[in-house]
Design a protein around this motif. Structure first.
Motif, PDB file in Angstrom:
ATOM      1  N   MET A 254      13.959   5.401 -12.324  1.00  0.00           N
ATOM      2  CA  MET A 254      14.384   4.743 -10.937  1.00  0.00           C
ATOM      3  C   MET A 254      13.246   5.223  -9.188  1.00  0.00           C
ATOM      4  O   MET A 254      12.690   4.628  -8.834  1.00  0.00           O
ATOM      5  CB  MET A 254      15.936   5.286 -10.874  1.00  0.00           C
ATOM      6  N   GLN A 255      12.713   6.269  -9.518  1.00  0.00           N
ATOM      7  CA  GLN A 255      12.383   6.830  -8.626  1.00  0.00           C
ATOM      8  C   GLN A 255      10.629   6.261  -8.384  1.00  0.00           C
ATOM      9  O   GLN A 255       9.921   5.641  -7.473  1.00  0.00           O
ATOM     10  CB  GLN A 255      11.486   8.527  -8.710  1.00  0.00           C
ATOM     11  N   LEU A 256      10.458   5.513  -9.704  1.00  0.00           N
ATOM     12  CA  LEU A 256       8.997   4.957  -9.982  1.00  0.00           C
ATOM     13  C   LEU A 256       9.054   3.657  -8.745  1.00  0.00           C
ATOM     14  O   LEU A 256       8.631   2.695  -8.428  1.00  0.00           O
ATOM     15  CB  LEU A 256       8.715   4.498 -10.953  1.00  0.00           C
ATOM     16  N   LEU A 257      10.718   2.845  -9.412  1.00  0.00           N
ATOM     17  CA  LEU A 257      10.964   1.639  -9.534  1.00  0.00           C
ATOM     18  C   LEU A 257      11.007   1.129  -7.396  1.00  0.00           C
ATOM     19  O   LEU A 257      10.774   0.467  -6.878  1.00  0.00           O
ATOM     20  CB  LEU A 257      12.241   0.912  -9.780  1.00  0.00           C
ATOM     21  N   LEU A 258      11.772   2.447  -6.939  1.00  0.00           N
ATOM     22  CA  LEU A 258      11.740   3.033  -5.515  1.00  0.00           C
ATOM     23  C   LEU A 258      10.599   2.853  -4.989  1.00  0.00           C
ATOM     24  O   LEU A 258      10.400   1.497  -3.720  1.00  0.00           O
ATOM     25  CB  LEU A 258      13.026   3.943  -5.345  1.00  0.00           C
ATOM     26  N   LEU A 259       9.791   3.433  -5.175  1.00  0.00           N
ATOM     27  CA  LEU A 259       7.815   3.839  -4.942  1.00  0.00           C
ATOM     28  C   LEU A 259       7.315   2.722  -5.124  1.00  0.00           C
ATOM     29  O   LEU A 259       6.735   2.226  -3.629  1.00  0.00           O
ATOM     30  CB  LEU A 259       7.408   4.585  -5.790  1.00  0.00           C
ATOM     31  N   LEU A 260       7.760   1.585  -6.160  1.00  0.00           N
ATOM     32  CA  LEU A 260       7.043   0.554  -6.166  1.00  0.00           C
ATOM     33  C   LEU A 260       7.855  -0.304  -4.549  1.00  0.00           C
ATOM     34  O   LEU A 260       6.468  -1.608  -4.188  1.00  0.00           O
ATOM     35  CB  LEU A 260       7.196  -0.664  -7.395  1.00  0.00           C
ATOM     36  N   ALA A 261       9.356  -0.502  -4.818  1.00  0.00           N
ATOM     37  CA  ALA A 261       9.463  -1.549  -3.456  1.00  0.00           C
ATOM     38  C   ALA A 261       8.641  -1.122  -2.305  1.00  0.00           C
ATOM     39  O   ALA A 261       8.731  -1.958  -2.024  1.00  0.00           O
ATOM     40  CB  ALA A 261      11.291  -1.268  -3.909  1.00  0.00           C
ATOM     41  N   VAL A 262       8.995  -0.013  -1.815  1.00  0.00           N
ATOM     42  CA  VAL A 262       8.710   0.474  -0.931  1.00  0.00           C
ATOM     43  C   VAL A 262       6.695   0.225  -1.025  1.00  0.00           C
ATOM     44  O   VAL A 262       6.752  -0.536   0.746  1.00  0.00           O
ATOM     45  CB  VAL A 262       9.193   2.257  -0.574  1.00  0.00           C
ATOM     46  N   ALA A 263       5.933   0.394  -1.148  1.00  0.00           N
ATOM     47  CA  ALA A 263       4.921   0.056  -1.381  1.00  0.00           C
ATOM     48  C   ALA A 263       4.726  -1.636  -1.172  1.00  0.00           C
ATOM     49  O   ALA A 263       3.749  -1.823   0.041  1.00  0.00           O
ATOM     50  CB  ALA A 263       4.553   0.052  -2.474  1.00  0.00           C
TER      51      ALA A 263
END
Length: 113
Positions: free
Chosen positions: A1-10
């Motif tokens: 989940m944190q990876l998806l959030l990081l990708l969305a922010v990027a």
């Protein structure tokens, strides 16, 4: 989940930085990036607090399982008289403890004695 959030922010950062000049004004881009930075700061603070609470709970659970006594809202909680319920992170009286029947004590109210 944190990876998806990081990708969305990027993705959002890249989108804001490379948006056409007339699509978003410089002021709007700065506003979006400031809001994003604020959101990231709040998420980081929440995660840090959550980690701290989890660590404190783990220490209390380990102490309880080792037979140590905990102080929860003025009540002494030990494995001799209470049982730990992992699903709700609470303590309930065992069969030997008739005085506290029906009492549920949340682990958040406890501290090491």
């Amino acid at each position: 989940m944190q990876l998806l959030l990081l990708l969305a922010v990027a993705f959002l950062i890249v989108f804001v930085m490379y948006a056409k000049k007339n699509a978003l004004s410089k002021k709007a881009k700065v506003g979006i990036l400031a809001a994003l930075a604020l959101l990231i700061a709040f998420a980081w603070l929440y995660e840090a607090k959550s980690t701290q609470n989890s660590e404190q709970n783990r220490l209390l659970i380990n102490a309880f399982k080792q037979g140590k006594t905990l102080d929860c809202e003025g009540k002494e909680i030990s494995s001799a008289t209470f049982v730990f319920v992992s699903g709700t992170l609470s303590f309930i009286p065992n069969d030997k403890n008739q005085n506290d029947k029906g009492v549920v004590i949340d682990i958040l109210t406890c501290k090491m004695k």
